[in-house]
Design an enzyme around this catalytic site. Structure first.
Site, PDB file in Angstrom:
ATOM      1  N   LYS A  42       0.797  -1.202   0.000  1.00  5.82           N
ATOM      2  CA  LYS A  42       0.000   0.000   0.000  1.00  5.82           C
ATOM      3  C   LYS A  42       0.838   1.264   0.000  1.00  5.82           C
ATOM      4  O   LYS A  42       0.424   2.316  -0.475  1.00  5.82           O
ATOM      5  CB  LYS A  42      -0.835   0.048   1.297  1.00  5.82           C
ATOM      6  CG  LYS A  42      -2.003  -0.834   1.385  1.00  5.82           C
ATOM      7  CD  LYS A  42      -2.730  -0.486   2.723  1.00  5.82           C
ATOM      8  CE  LYS A  42      -3.700  -1.523   3.123  1.00  5.82           C
ATOM      9  NZ  LYS A  42      -4.300  -1.190   4.453  1.00  5.82           N
ATOM     10  N   GLY A  43       2.000   1.178   0.610  1.00  5.86           N
ATOM     11  CA  GLY A  43       2.766   2.372   0.951  1.00  5.86           C
ATOM     12  C   GLY A  43       2.965   3.396  -0.153  1.00  5.86           C
ATOM     13  O   GLY A  43       3.006   4.591   0.107  1.00  5.86           O
ATOM     14  N   GLU A  98       8.393   3.329  -4.922  1.00 10.23           N
ATOM     15  CA  GLU A  98       8.269   2.887  -3.527  1.00 10.23           C
ATOM     16  C   GLU A  98       8.177   4.077  -2.583  1.00 10.23           C
ATOM     17  O   GLU A  98       8.626   5.178  -2.910  1.00 10.23           O
ATOM     18  CB  GLU A  98       9.521   2.088  -3.148  1.00 10.23           C
ATOM     19  CG  GLU A  98       9.329   0.605  -3.067  1.00 10.23           C
ATOM     20  CD  GLU A  98       8.342   0.155  -1.998  1.00 10.23           C
ATOM     21  OE1 GLU A  98       7.487   0.943  -1.560  1.00 10.23           O
ATOM     22  OE2 GLU A  98       8.427  -1.000  -1.600  1.00 10.23           O
ATOM     23  N   ASP A 102      13.973  -0.204   3.087  1.00 10.51           N
ATOM     24  CA  ASP A 102      14.469  -0.505   4.423  1.00 10.51           C
ATOM     25  C   ASP A 102      15.636  -1.499   4.258  1.00 10.51           C
ATOM     26  O   ASP A 102      16.758  -1.090   3.982  1.00 10.51           O
ATOM     27  CB  ASP A 102      13.266  -1.076   5.195  1.00 10.51           C
ATOM     28  CG  ASP A 102      13.471  -1.183   6.678  1.00 10.51           C
ATOM     29  OD1 ASP A 102      14.525  -0.774   7.162  1.00 10.51           O
ATOM     30  OD2 ASP A 102      12.573  -1.695   7.363  1.00 10.51           O
ATOM     31  N   LYS A 130      16.244   4.198   4.236  1.00  7.01           N
ATOM     32  CA  LYS A 130      16.924   4.103   5.534  1.00  7.01           C
ATOM     33  C   LYS A 130      18.230   3.341   5.325  1.00  7.01           C
ATOM     34  O   LYS A 130      18.265   2.110   5.446  1.00  7.01           O
ATOM     35  CB  LYS A 130      16.059   3.288   6.501  1.00  7.01           C
ATOM     36  CG  LYS A 130      15.016   4.051   7.270  1.00  7.01           C
ATOM     37  CD  LYS A 130      14.371   3.087   8.265  1.00  7.01           C
ATOM     38  CE  LYS A 130      13.168   3.694   8.923  1.00  7.01           C
ATOM     39  NZ  LYS A 130      12.416   2.699   9.703  1.00  7.01           N
ATOM     40  N   ASP A 158       3.011   3.942   7.140  1.00  4.48           N
ATOM     41  CA  ASP A 158       2.113   3.751   8.285  1.00  4.48           C
ATOM     42  C   ASP A 158       2.837   3.157   9.487  1.00  4.48           C
ATOM     43  O   ASP A 158       3.922   2.576   9.366  1.00  4.48           O
ATOM     44  CB  ASP A 158       0.996   2.779   7.917  1.00  4.48           C
ATOM     45  CG  ASP A 158       1.512   1.347   7.786  1.00  4.48           C
ATOM     46  OD1 ASP A 158       2.471   1.133   7.020  1.00  4.48           O
ATOM     47  OD2 ASP A 158       0.991   0.458   8.476  1.00  4.48           O
ATOM     48  N   ARG A 164      -1.176   7.073   7.316  1.00  6.49           N
ATOM     49  CA  ARG A 164      -0.724   7.015   5.912  1.00  6.49           C
ATOM     50  C   ARG A 164      -1.105   8.293   5.159  1.00  6.49           C
ATOM     51  O   ARG A 164      -0.480   8.658   4.173  1.00  6.49           O
ATOM     52  CB  ARG A 164      -1.397   5.843   5.175  1.00  6.49           C
ATOM     53  CG  ARG A 164      -0.853   4.473   5.519  1.00  6.49           C
ATOM     54  CD  ARG A 164      -1.329   3.469   4.473  1.00  6.49           C
ATOM     55  NE  ARG A 164      -1.223   2.090   4.914  1.00  6.49           N
ATOM     56  CZ  ARG A 164      -0.155   1.316   4.735  1.00  6.49           C
ATOM     57  NH1 ARG A 164       0.915   1.787   4.128  1.00  6.49           N
ATOM     58  NH2 ARG A 164      -0.163   0.068   5.156  1.00  6.49           N
TER      59      ARG A 164
HETATM   60  C1  PRP Z   1       7.210  -1.397   3.292  1.00 11.76           C
HETATM   61  C2  PRP Z   1       7.565  -0.505   2.123  1.00 11.76           C
HETATM   62  C3  PRP Z   1       8.349  -1.422   1.226  1.00 11.76           C
HETATM   63  C4  PRP Z   1       9.018  -2.385   2.179  1.00 11.76           C
HETATM   64  C5  PRP Z   1      10.448  -2.009   2.357  1.00 11.76           C
HETATM   65  O1  PRP Z   1       6.037  -2.089   2.982  1.00 11.76           O
HETATM   66  O2  PRP Z   1       6.431   0.017   1.488  1.00 11.76           O
HETATM   67  O3  PRP Z   1       7.543  -2.114   0.315  1.00 11.76           O
HETATM   68  O4  PRP Z   1       8.323  -2.270   3.425  1.00 11.76           O
HETATM   69  O5  PRP Z   1      11.075  -2.905   3.212  1.00 11.76           O
HETATM   70  P1  PRP Z   1      12.372  -3.729   2.804  1.00 11.76           P
HETATM   71  O6  PRP Z   1      13.302  -2.789   2.097  1.00 11.76           O
HETATM   72  O7  PRP Z   1      12.902  -4.175   4.145  1.00 11.76           O
HETATM   73  O8  PRP Z   1      11.970  -4.877   1.945  1.00 11.76           O
HETATM   74  P2  PRP Z   1       5.185  -2.892   4.067  1.00 11.76           P
HETATM   75  O9  PRP Z   1       5.564  -4.341   3.994  1.00 11.76           O
HETATM   76  O10 PRP Z   1       5.276  -2.229   5.395  1.00 11.76           O
HETATM   77  O11 PRP Z   1       3.714  -2.802   3.475  1.00 11.76           O
HETATM   78  P3  PRP Z   1       2.810  -1.520   3.076  1.00 11.76           P
HETATM   79  O12 PRP Z   1       3.433  -0.925   1.842  1.00 11.76           O
HETATM   80  O13 PRP Z   1       1.481  -2.118   2.808  1.00 11.76           O
HETATM   81  O14 PRP Z   1       2.814  -0.563   4.251  1.00 11.76           O
END
Ligand code: PRP
Length: 183
Positions: A42-43, A98, A102, A130, A158, A164
């Site tokens: 979703k992000g 994106e 992370d 990050k 979120d 969000r």
């Molecule tokens: C978050 C973000 C990325 C992912 C990054 O999504 O939107 O897709 O984490 O993390 P990584 O670099 O450690 O792989 P999340 O899984 O929280 O879902 P969301 O987008 O629905 O909030």
């Protein structure tokens, strides 16, 4: 400032400038060639909508995917596609959009997937990153904000689905972190 936040890390104004710059870069790079913008839900729903609207190229198409990853301590980094693009990306320029990178695991897997599907090029645009959390190297092709290792919300990001919808990015307080664990 909202009592759930300890600091605003990225302002609305900063994001607007970033989006404008990215749109101009995409237009300069691809002209009127076909480009598929792929947002990761979703992000990325906010950033994808803004970036797409900053592009003048008439041959831009917007797709969304949902990638689900395991994020607990003993994560294997497995990424599963639970919603895929509507149209094939074979032979097309793909830009994955994106909200945050992370560990880099999600993006590395998703990028490889589009390469395997025969996309002509695959680039990555992420609103923020990050660097301290990175496990897998990911090349970021467009301007991004480097943020510290804080729990951040807003502009698509979120904390247990909260906040969000903010137009900026904020780091949450310790108190909200504890409270927010209850869904
Ligand atoms: C978050 C973000 C990325 C992912 C990054 O999504 O939107 O897709 O984490 O993390 P990584 O670099 O450690 O792989 P999340 O899984 O929280 O879902 P969301 O987008 O629905 O909030």
């Amino acid at each position: 400032m909202n009592k759930d936040f300890k600091e605003i890390l990225i302002t609305e104004e900063q994001i607007k400038n970033q989006v404008k710059q990215i749109g101009e870069m995409i237009d300069a790079k691809y002209g009127n060639e076909e480009v598929v913008i792929v947002g990761l839900l979703k992000g990325s729903y906010v950033f994808t909508a803004d970036v797409a609207r900053a592009i003048k190229n008439p041959n831009v198409f917007v797709e969304f995917i949902v990638a689900s990853s395991y994020k607990n301590g003993d994560s294997t980094g497995e990424v599963r596609i639970v919603l895929d693009t509507k149209r094939p990306v074979y032979g097309k320029h793909v830009i994955i959009v994106e909200d945050i990178i992370d560990t880099g695991r999600t993006l590395a897997k998703v990028k490889q997937m589009f390469v395997n599907r025969g996309a002509k090029t695959v680039e990555i645009a992420t609103m923020c990153t990050k660097p301290a959390r990175r496990v897998v190297h990911v090349t970021i092709d467009y301007p991004t904000f480097e943020i510290p290792d804080e729990i951040v919300v807003g502009y698509g990001l979120d904390y247990n689905e909260h906040y969000r919808h903010l137009p900026y990015v904020a780091a949450i307080t310790e108190e909200f972190f504890k409270k927010g664990l209850i869904k």
